[in-house]
Motif scaffolding. Structure first.
Motif: not given
Length: 180
Positions: A158-180
């Motif tokens: 679960v710790r690694q799962n949450i860590d992967k989520l946070i890494t994924r969230i960090e790559t999201l661009k909301v006000d920028g170019v796009s949200v993948k």
């Protein structure tokens, strides 16, 4: 008679070595992260619903409760600088879809499957909707007793799962170019 005593003694020793199952701890499931103030989602996420967990039966196997998973998710998001102090613009829900656990073994690998949905409360747009899969192996060197090894594997997964989520969230661009 000697056989009966030997069986009882063996059963007692085996019972002592096995111990009682304990639930995964919040601290063990929390992904320690440095603050990610560079993220477009910094301090703006509220966790709305966490489900799919099970309470641990001490006579069976270690499990992950929804309440403890919720607390670990919030603590992880807070340490990453993503958790809102009040109602955030973005809401995050998490469902523990599956927790693959071994029945027995020396090294125990647990794999968690968690479905995350991150939604913009202003637009209603889903920024993220995906299942993250994360395995973790706990070895005999970490814990000799099998029930403790399984708990450690649960927490690590679960710790690694949450860590992967946070890494994924960090790559999201909301006000920028796009949200993948």
């Amino acid at each position: 008679m000697k056989k009966t005593v030997a069986i009882i003694a063996f059963s007692a020793v085996l019972g002592t070595l096995q111990g009682c199952a304990t639930p995964a701890s919040i601290q063990g499931m929390t992904a320690p992260r440095a603050s990610t103030s560079q993220s477009d989602l910094a301090n703006s996420i509220s966790v709305t619903e966490v489900s799919g967990g099970k309470k641990t039966n001490p006579l069976w196997t270690s499990q992950i409760s929804s309440t403890d998973f919720d607390a670990a998710l919030k603590a992880s998001l807070k340490s990453a600088g993503l958790l809102s102090t009040d109602k955030g613009r973005y809401t995050l829900s998490a469902t523990l879809v599956a927790l693959e656990q071994p029945a027995f073994g020396l090294d125990m690998t647990v794999t968690s499957h968690v479905m995350y949905t991150l939604t913009d409360t202003v637009t209603g747009r889903k920024l993220l909707e995906e299942t993250i899969v994360a395995p973790h192996t706990a070895t005999v060197g970490e814990a000799f007793v099998a029930v403790k090894r399984l708990r450690l594997a649960n927490e690590g997964s679960v710790r690694q799962n949450i860590d992967k989520l946070i890494t994924r969230i960090e790559t999201l661009k909301v006000d920028g170019v796009s949200v993948k």
